[in-house]
Design an enzyme around this catalytic site. Sequence first.
Site, PDB file in Angstrom:
ATOM      1  N   GLU A 242      -1.089 -10.427 -18.305  1.00 12.78           N
ATOM      2  CA  GLU A 242      -1.113  -9.141 -17.381  1.00 12.78           C
ATOM      3  C   GLU A 242      -2.202  -8.324 -17.952  1.00 12.78           C
ATOM      4  O   GLU A 242      -3.140  -7.644 -17.180  1.00 12.78           O
ATOM      5  CB  GLU A 242       0.139  -8.494 -17.033  1.00 12.78           C
ATOM      6  CG  GLU A 242       1.112  -9.421 -16.347  1.00 12.78           C
ATOM      7  CD  GLU A 242       2.242  -8.479 -15.975  1.00 12.78           C
ATOM      8  OE1 GLU A 242       2.727  -8.392 -14.867  1.00 12.78           O
ATOM      9  OE2 GLU A 242       2.963  -8.040 -17.269  1.00 12.78           O
TER      10      GLU A 242
ATOM     11  N   TRP B 115      -3.819  -1.791  -1.489  1.00  9.07           N
ATOM     12  CA  TRP B 115      -3.934  -3.168  -2.148  1.00  9.07           C
ATOM     13  C   TRP B 115      -4.385  -4.054  -1.236  1.00  9.07           C
ATOM     14  O   TRP B 115      -3.658  -4.395  -0.206  1.00  9.07           O
ATOM     15  CB  TRP B 115      -2.700  -3.595  -2.817  1.00  9.07           C
ATOM     16  CG  TRP B 115      -2.775  -4.606  -3.543  1.00  9.07           C
ATOM     17  CD1 TRP B 115      -3.213  -4.429  -5.073  1.00  9.07           C
ATOM     18  CD2 TRP B 115      -2.352  -5.994  -3.682  1.00  9.07           C
ATOM     19  NE1 TRP B 115      -3.370  -5.745  -5.627  1.00  9.07           N
ATOM     20  CE2 TRP B 115      -2.676  -6.638  -4.678  1.00  9.07           C
ATOM     21  CE3 TRP B 115      -1.861  -6.439  -2.434  1.00  9.07           C
ATOM     22  CZ2 TRP B 115      -2.332  -8.043  -5.120  1.00  9.07           C
ATOM     23  CZ3 TRP B 115      -1.371  -8.152  -2.619  1.00  9.07           C
ATOM     24  CH2 TRP B 115      -1.631  -8.746  -3.814  1.00  9.07           C
TER      25      TRP B 115
ATOM     26  N   ARG C  26       1.076   1.880  -6.026  1.00  6.79           N
ATOM     27  CA  ARG C  26       1.162   0.743  -4.807  1.00  6.79           C
ATOM     28  C   ARG C  26       0.109  -0.060  -4.695  1.00  6.79           C
ATOM     29  O   ARG C  26       0.051  -1.068  -3.797  1.00  6.79           O
ATOM     30  CB  ARG C  26       1.922   1.454  -3.767  1.00  6.79           C
ATOM     31  CG  ARG C  26       3.232   1.868  -4.001  1.00  6.79           C
ATOM     32  CD  ARG C  26       3.844   2.555  -2.806  1.00  6.79           C
ATOM     33  NE  ARG C  26       4.130   1.698  -1.610  1.00  6.79           N
ATOM     34  CZ  ARG C  26       5.336   1.247  -1.493  1.00  6.79           C
ATOM     35  NH1 ARG C  26       6.123   1.837  -2.258  1.00  6.79           N
ATOM     36  NH2 ARG C  26       5.526   0.428  -0.669  1.00  6.79           N
TER      37      ARG C  26
ATOM     38  N   HIS D 280       5.968 -32.379 -26.380  1.00  7.01           N
ATOM     39  CA  HIS D 280       5.802 -33.206 -25.164  1.00  7.01           C
ATOM     40  C   HIS D 280       4.680 -33.143 -24.595  1.00  7.01           C
ATOM     41  O   HIS D 280       4.640 -33.440 -23.227  1.00  7.01           O
ATOM     42  CB  HIS D 280       7.259 -33.230 -24.294  1.00  7.01           C
ATOM     43  CG  HIS D 280       8.333 -33.474 -24.713  1.00  7.01           C
ATOM     44  ND1 HIS D 280       8.737 -34.730 -25.157  1.00  7.01           N
ATOM     45  CD2 HIS D 280       9.747 -32.640 -25.234  1.00  7.01           C
ATOM     46  CE1 HIS D 280       9.821 -34.846 -25.651  1.00  7.01           C
ATOM     47  NE2 HIS D 280      10.336 -33.526 -25.926  1.00  7.01           N
TER      48      HIS D 280
ATOM     49  N   CYS E 122       0.786  -1.176   0.074  1.00  3.91           N
ATOM     50  CA  CYS E 122      -0.053  -0.080   0.003  1.00  3.91           C
ATOM     51  C   CYS E 122       1.008   1.205   0.128  1.00  3.91           C
ATOM     52  O   CYS E 122       1.990   1.068   0.207  1.00  3.91           O
ATOM     53  CB  CYS E 122      -0.949  -0.197   1.182  1.00  3.91           C
ATOM     54  SG  CYS E 122      -1.871  -1.666   1.180  1.00  3.91           S
TER      55      CYS E 122
ATOM     56  N   LYS F  73       1.893  -3.409  -8.381  1.00  5.43           N
ATOM     57  CA  LYS F  73       3.349  -3.010  -8.765  1.00  5.43           C
ATOM     58  C   LYS F  73       4.310  -3.585  -7.721  1.00  5.43           C
ATOM     59  O   LYS F  73       5.469  -4.000  -8.172  1.00  5.43           O
ATOM     60  CB  LYS F  73       3.405  -1.531  -8.760  1.00  5.43           C
ATOM     61  CG  LYS F  73       4.888  -0.918  -9.214  1.00  5.43           C
ATOM     62  CD  LYS F  73       4.864  -1.116 -10.844  1.00  5.43           C
ATOM     63  CE  LYS F  73       6.233  -0.655 -11.408  1.00  5.43           C
ATOM     64  NZ  LYS F  73       6.382  -1.540 -12.535  1.00  5.43           N
TER      65      LYS F  73
ATOM     66  N   LYS G 110       3.077 -10.529 -20.557  1.00  7.42           N
ATOM     67  CA  LYS G 110       2.746  -9.059 -20.722  1.00  7.42           C
ATOM     68  C   LYS G 110       1.013  -9.221 -21.285  1.00  7.42           C
ATOM     69  O   LYS G 110       0.364  -8.246 -21.042  1.00  7.42           O
ATOM     70  CB  LYS G 110       3.390  -8.246 -21.654  1.00  7.42           C
ATOM     71  CG  LYS G 110       4.856  -7.842 -21.207  1.00  7.42           C
ATOM     72  CD  LYS G 110       4.407  -6.563 -20.391  1.00  7.42           C
ATOM     73  CE  LYS G 110       5.660  -6.422 -19.381  1.00  7.42           C
ATOM     74  NZ  LYS G 110       5.538  -7.281 -18.165  1.00  7.42           N
TER      75      LYS G 110
ATOM     76  N   ASN H 160       1.023  -0.113   6.164  1.00  7.67           N
ATOM     77  CA  ASN H 160       1.411  -0.916   4.870  1.00  7.67           C
ATOM     78  C   ASN H 160       2.117  -2.166   5.325  1.00  7.67           C
ATOM     79  O   ASN H 160       3.128  -1.917   6.322  1.00  7.67           O
ATOM     80  CB  ASN H 160       2.319  -0.139   3.961  1.00  7.67           C
ATOM     81  CG  ASN H 160       3.034  -0.904   2.773  1.00  7.67           C
ATOM     82  OD1 ASN H 160       2.517  -1.919   2.335  1.00  7.67           O
ATOM     83  ND2 ASN H 160       4.213  -0.589   2.492  1.00  7.67           N
ATOM     84  N   GLY H 161       1.814  -3.415   4.954  1.00  8.00           N
ATOM     85  CA  GLY H 161       2.483  -4.479   5.322  1.00  8.00           C
ATOM     86  C   GLY H 161       1.600  -5.398   5.763  1.00  8.00           C
ATOM     87  O   GLY H 161       0.409  -5.521   5.797  1.00  8.00           O
TER      88      GLY H 161
ATOM     89  N   GLU I 106       8.214 -13.511 -21.378  1.00  8.14           N
ATOM     90  CA  GLU I 106       7.930 -12.121 -20.835  1.00  8.14           C
ATOM     91  C   GLU I 106       6.773 -11.678 -21.877  1.00  8.14           C
ATOM     92  O   GLU I 106       5.950 -10.893 -21.462  1.00  8.14           O
ATOM     93  CB  GLU I 106       9.210 -11.252 -21.046  1.00  8.14           C
ATOM     94  CG  GLU I 106       9.117  -9.809 -20.846  1.00  8.14           C
ATOM     95  CD  GLU I 106       8.661  -9.346 -19.441  1.00  8.14           C
ATOM     96  OE1 GLU I 106       8.622 -10.459 -18.672  1.00  8.14           O
ATOM     97  OE2 GLU I 106       8.205  -8.187 -18.977  1.00  8.14           O
TER      98      GLU I 106
HETATM   99  C1  G6P Z   1       4.561  -7.761  -9.732  1.00  6.29           C
HETATM  100  C2  G6P Z   1       4.635  -6.569 -10.743  1.00  6.29           C
HETATM  101  C3  G6P Z   1       5.698  -7.218 -11.979  1.00  6.29           C
HETATM  102  C4  G6P Z   1       7.116  -7.319 -11.269  1.00  6.29           C
HETATM  103  C5  G6P Z   1       6.927  -8.531 -10.083  1.00  6.29           C
HETATM  104  C6  G6P Z   1       8.394  -8.415  -9.465  1.00  6.29           C
HETATM  105  O1  G6P Z   1       4.055  -8.725  -9.893  1.00  6.29           O
HETATM  106  O2  G6P Z   1       3.479  -6.367 -11.289  1.00  6.29           O
HETATM  107  O3  G6P Z   1       5.724  -6.297 -12.884  1.00  6.29           O
HETATM  108  O4  G6P Z   1       7.771  -8.004 -12.347  1.00  6.29           O
HETATM  109  O5  G6P Z   1       6.013  -7.996  -9.260  1.00  6.29           O
HETATM  110  O6  G6P Z   1       8.794  -7.173  -9.051  1.00  6.29           O
HETATM  111  P1  G6P Z   1      10.180  -6.860  -8.620  1.00  6.29           P
HETATM  112  O7  G6P Z   1       9.725  -5.279  -7.965  1.00  6.29           O
HETATM  113  O8  G6P Z   1      10.849  -7.608  -7.632  1.00  6.29           O
HETATM  114  O9  G6P Z   1      10.990  -6.698  -9.554  1.00  6.29           O
END
Ligand code: G6P
Length: 618
Positions: free
Chosen positions: A498, A82, A27, A514, A2, A613, A495, A108-109, A491
């Site tokens: 996500e 969050w 956040r 396989h 958060c 994030k 994307k 936060n936490g 990746e």
């Molecule tokens: C979240 C974000 C991703 C990121 C991952 C790891 O899932 O949405 O975009 O790759 O965390 O985050 P970090 O800050 O450890 O790279």
Amino acid sequence: MCGIIGITGAQSVASQLLEALSLLEYRGYDSAGIAVVEKESGSIFRLRAAEQGGSLHHLIGSLGKADTSRFEYCAGIGHTRWATHGAPTTVNAHPHFDCGSSIAVVHNGIIENHHQLASDLRARGHVFSSETDTEVIAHLLEEETADGRTMKDAVVSLLTTLRGAFALACIHKDFPETIYAARRTSPLVIGMADSSCLLASDVAALVETTRNLFELGDDQVAEVTPIGFKVYDQLGVEMTPKPIKVGWSIEAARKGGFADYMSKEINEQQVAVAETILGRLNESGDSELEELEIDEASLSKVEKVLLVACGSSYHAALVGRHAIEAWAKIPAEVDIASEMRYRPMRIQENTLVIAISQSGETTDTYHALKQARSQGVLTIAMTNVVGSLMSREADGVLYTRAGPEIGVASTKCHLAQLSLLECLAFHLAGAKSALSGSEKAAIAGDIMNLPKLVEKTLARQDQYHKVAERYSEFRDFYYLGRRSGFPIALEGALKLKELAYVRAEAYPAGEMKHGPISLIEPGSIVVVVAKRSSLWEKIMANVEEMKARGATVIAVIDEDDEESASLVDDVLETPAVTEICSPVIGVIPLQTFAYSIAKARGHDVDRPRNLAKVVTVE
Ligand code: G6P
């Protein structure tokens, strides 16, 4: 996960809180709220909202109708959430009150022992109004201050009572100008402006107002007033706060004329890569990573590398492995942090552990790093956030210099990580004398050429958008690659999942036969990384297998590679580059491809559903 903000001494404290929260929204955006002390009435004014994608907007509207003159120059706190404990509803939105609404808390936490604490508090007559773990803090402070104990001492006592990770800020109706804060593991930054003081979970929320910033240390408490602040340790003894240096401008955190942060950040990738490489290697093949503070003699003893990360950072780690194995010529392994931290760790002597995290805060990666370090091996944190948790935990730190990344799905930080891992692999190769002079010069040249190639790739975005338009209605995607192409495929698929909420599986191309190949049928879309490398023929054989079963194939290829283009249905052309460096280029069309499909499907690319994030929960 958060975002927290606190301001005291400002005239329009409530609107400043909301402004700062807009910079912290990445956040978490399940809900938002503020609380400000009203000096004259001796009460706390609170506004909260939990509107999908519009909580802050809602609060701004509500504040417009309120008489804010009642709380000018007073202390206020704010929060963007969050959800972890309790649904994303208004009652669960922070700030939370004690029984008498005398104390308001944002947090936060996670408070790990909140069940026990809440049940004890209930037994003593406290009434809870939310399902959050945070609310116990307000009730604990209520009890602690009931017998005349100061708020500062009550907050200090929380450090003993609370288990888990937390950054918290609170206000009390009887102390209209003071904010009390504490932290363990989760970050908290304090800023001093001319006649006000601020605190936040992230420097991004403060740099517009002040650059006079300080870090609140682990297990420390702060007492913040308009004219300054004091910091105390677990025993209540006053400490000297540690200043923080930040290079970011506030403009960097704004959209810069783009429709959304994601397109802005995709277009900043050339700069992110250029800045990340800057000064770290030169044409004659020397690398310069003095900032690492680990000397070459220690690096020369490294016999194995273990890379650990989550999400896009994990995909970067897979690329790092190839670079280390190819250039430093030592074995490298990659682990997902949430798996590694719960396995009995048997890390061999002379292993170098590299934790990769753009935020430097991801809980799983942080704990994996911490455990690795406790085994006595050398550790490096690679992060984009100066002073972040991981940067303080590791033996050495390397910063990607991508600037703040606001879009939840990582783009420019990912490219910066790839570039920095290549610099580090190259540096390690130097320390281990694994390359000849001419090899070193050639590799350094390839890495230093990357910003130019990124720029050329970004110039082709219109082509990528046009291809994506043709596929926005499809729902079954398979991403294939081999060796360095496989992390690109992973990746690209991540994307698409996500952002576009579309099923997308990534496989090493050779693995399709396989099992997964049985899913291929007319209507399946296969995105294949087919840039030229020693495995090009093999990947094209895999393409044939997909096409024979009715799949439509889109390939990421080298520009002007007519032979590759003739073998597939659609192409995403990119500049040619050596294989180890190819992910930096190859991933760009797949970012744009996912972005376009998500936009065509009407999604918010900056704030994809269910994601955050910074993931500070397990
Ligand atoms: C979240 C974000 C991703 C990121 C991952 C790891 O899932 O949405 O975009 O790759 O965390 O985050 P970090 O800050 O450890 O790279």
